[in-house]
Scaffold this active site. Structure first.
Site, short mmCIF file in Angstrom:
data_model
loop_
_atom_site.label_atom_id
_atom_site.label_comp_id
_atom_site.label_asym_id
_atom_site.label_seq_id
_atom_site.Cartn_x
_atom_site.Cartn_y
_atom_site.Cartn_z
CG PHE A 162 -1.85 1.23 1.17
CD1 PHE A 162 -2.96 1.21 0.34
CD2 PHE A 162 -1.58 2.36 1.91
CE1 PHE A 162 -3.80 2.33 0.26
CE2 PHE A 162 -2.41 3.48 1.84
CZ PHE A 162 -3.53 3.45 1.02
CG ASP A 217 5.58 3.97 1.66
OD1 ASP A 217 5.65 4.80 2.60
OD2 ASP A 217 4.55 3.78 0.99
CE LYS A 251 -1.08 5.74 7.54
NZ LYS A 251 -0.69 5.08 6.30
C1 LIG Z 1 -0.93 5.33 4.92
C2 LIG Z 1 0.14 4.99 3.95
C3 LIG Z 1 0.33 5.73 2.76
C4 LIG Z 1 -0.61 6.84 2.34
O1 LIG Z 1 -0.60 7.91 3.23
P1 LIG Z 1 -1.76 9.03 3.14
O2 LIG Z 1 -1.31 10.06 4.11
O3 LIG Z 1 -3.03 8.36 3.51
O4 LIG Z 1 -1.77 9.53 1.75
C5 LIG Z 1 1.39 5.41 1.96
N1 LIG Z 1 2.24 4.41 2.27
C6 LIG Z 1 2.09 3.66 3.39
C7 LIG Z 1 3.06 2.59 3.70
C8 LIG Z 1 1.02 3.92 4.25
O5 LIG Z 1 0.84 3.16 5.34
#
Ligand SMILES: *Cc1c(COP(=O)(O)O)cnc(C)c1O
Length: 406
Positions: free
Chosen positions: A140, A225, A254
């Site tokens: 994700f 990420d 986050k």
């Molecule tokens: C939550 C998340 C995203 C997206 O972040 P948003 O602030 O919702 O756009 C991208 N990569 C990872 C690994 C995430 O957990």
């Protein structure tokens, strides 16, 4: 009419229905506790999706935001501001990247977008066709079209196809497939250390070793990420520090500002030479209030030894989840690292268990049909983990006794 019911009615008429039914409305938070519109108290083991890592209403963040908001909130990146530069310097230090550089934006998806654009620019400087990206199944990376293209979840992708031919997804546990997928036309490999949204799945060290080797061989960038795993959650400042490799680029968001919207891309080495003036921008990116909040978060984590604390509390959380597995027929396994954990169920009943937990005053999340995610704040205490386990034990028992809701 209760305040919750009234909000539900107003929300249905005023907010696009991209989220499912929200079972209650929160009005206030303090540390690991939340209060709803009916005055009920909850123990928060979700932290707004791994965001409020210092707990709710942390005084250091409140003070930093209040002071900065009363001084200067925004001027755009046409001008310098101290908090953005200071935050970039702080993140470089924590990463141990003396030559590191930052790009600031407002969310995780935007951080991934920026990292992908950076990787494309880096690739195209070598060869105009070097634009391919290799990502993992289940990954994700966000909901914008670019970040969705690298996201490996079919249900999230399909409604918005086509997403481009430039991404190859390989299985989460197949280093040979990853190696084979990277070639001269690849500009980046993007990985999570723990796939949070995929149900808290830990990616093997071998995948990182293979990715690093393939990227080096083909002049591609390794992007990790860290939007969900970064800033202490796994018991190290950054999750890649628990892998055998060093990435070229990391994305953060986050937990970085404890609930205020911020995203960051950190690049070092050849990666930080890829972008030039005019290549990328964000109006709000690096705005002084978000950066002041993030600086307060990093300062607090360091001053209070919260990375080490997260590691200790992660072990306690694992022990409590193990005890639940031993005592409940419904809970069969756990996975995760540090304070990002999932309890795996024998049947796809996680929505029922999450609802039963909420009724008992515990906030967790059914991250997959058969998995419940736990992401308490880094400040969580032993007693709170004990209380969580008692509430979760009751919830599991209640659901196991009655079976699935029809
Ligand atoms: C939550 C998340 C995203 C997206 O972040 P948003 O602030 O919702 O756009 C991208 N990569 C990872 C690994 C995430 O957990």
């Amino acid at each position: 009419m209760t305040a919750y019911k009234e909000l539900t009615t107003r929300s249905a008429a005023a907010i696009l229905p991209t989220y499912g039914a929200q079972p209650l409305a929160f009005t206030r938070g303090q540390g690991t506790r939340l209060w709803d519109s009916e005055g009920r108290q909850y123990l928060d083991f979700l932290s707004g999706l791994a965001v409020t890592s210092l707990g709710h209403a942390h005084p250091a963040v409140t003070a930093a935001v209040t002071a900065q908001a009363a001084t200067l909130t925004h001027v755009s990146n046409l001008f310098l501001t101290e908090p953005a530069v200071a935050l970039a310097e702080r993140l470089k230090d924590l990463l141990g990247w003396a030559d590191g550089k930052a790009f600031f934006c407002n969310s995780g998806a935007e951080a991934v977008e920026a990292a992908l654009k950076l990787a494309r620019r880096h690739g195209k400087a070598q060869d105009p066709g070097k634009v391919g990206v290799v990502a993992l199944e289940g990954a994700f990376h966000g909901r914008t079209l670019g970040s969705l293209a690298v996201t490996g979840n079919q249900a999230k992708r399909e409604p918005f196809a086509p997403l481009g031919e430039w991404v190859t997804h390989v299985p989460i546990d197949d280093p040979a497939a990853l190696t084979a997928a990277v070639n001269a036309q690849t500009c980046a490999v993007i990985l999570e250390v723990v796939q949070g949204e995929a149900g808290v799945r830990v990616v093997d060290d071998a995948m990182f070793t293979a990715a690093r080797k393939a990227c080096d061989k083909h002049g591609a960038l390794l992007i990790v990420d860290e939007v969900q795993t970064g800033v202490g959650r796994l018991g190290s400042w950054f999750a890649w520090q628990q892998t055998p490799v060093v990435p070229d680029v990391v994305t953060l968001a986050k937990a970085l500002a404890n609930g205020l919207p911020i995203g960051a891309v950190m690049a070092h080495g050849a990666a930080n030479q890829a972008l030039v003036p005019g290549d990328h921008a964000s109006t709000f990116g690096g705005n002084p209030v978000m950066c002041a909040a993030a600086l307060a978060v990093l300062e607090t984590i360091e001053a209070d030894d919260l990375v080490e604390h997260a590691l200790d509390m992660g072990k306690e959380l694992e022990a409590r989840l193990d005890a639940l597995i031993a005592s409940s027929t419904l809970a069969v396994d756990r996975r995760g690292r540090g304070l990002l954990q999932a309890l795996v169920l024998a049947e796809p009943l996680s929505a029922d268990v999450t609802a039963a937990a909420l009724e008992r005053g515990l906030v967790v999340n059914n991250v997959a049909p058969d998995a419940i995610r736990f992401a308490p704040p880094l400040t969580v205490q032993s007693g709170e983990i004990d209380r969580m386990a008692a509430l979760m034990g009751d919830a599991l028992e209640a659901v196991a006794a009655k079976g699935a809701t029809p």
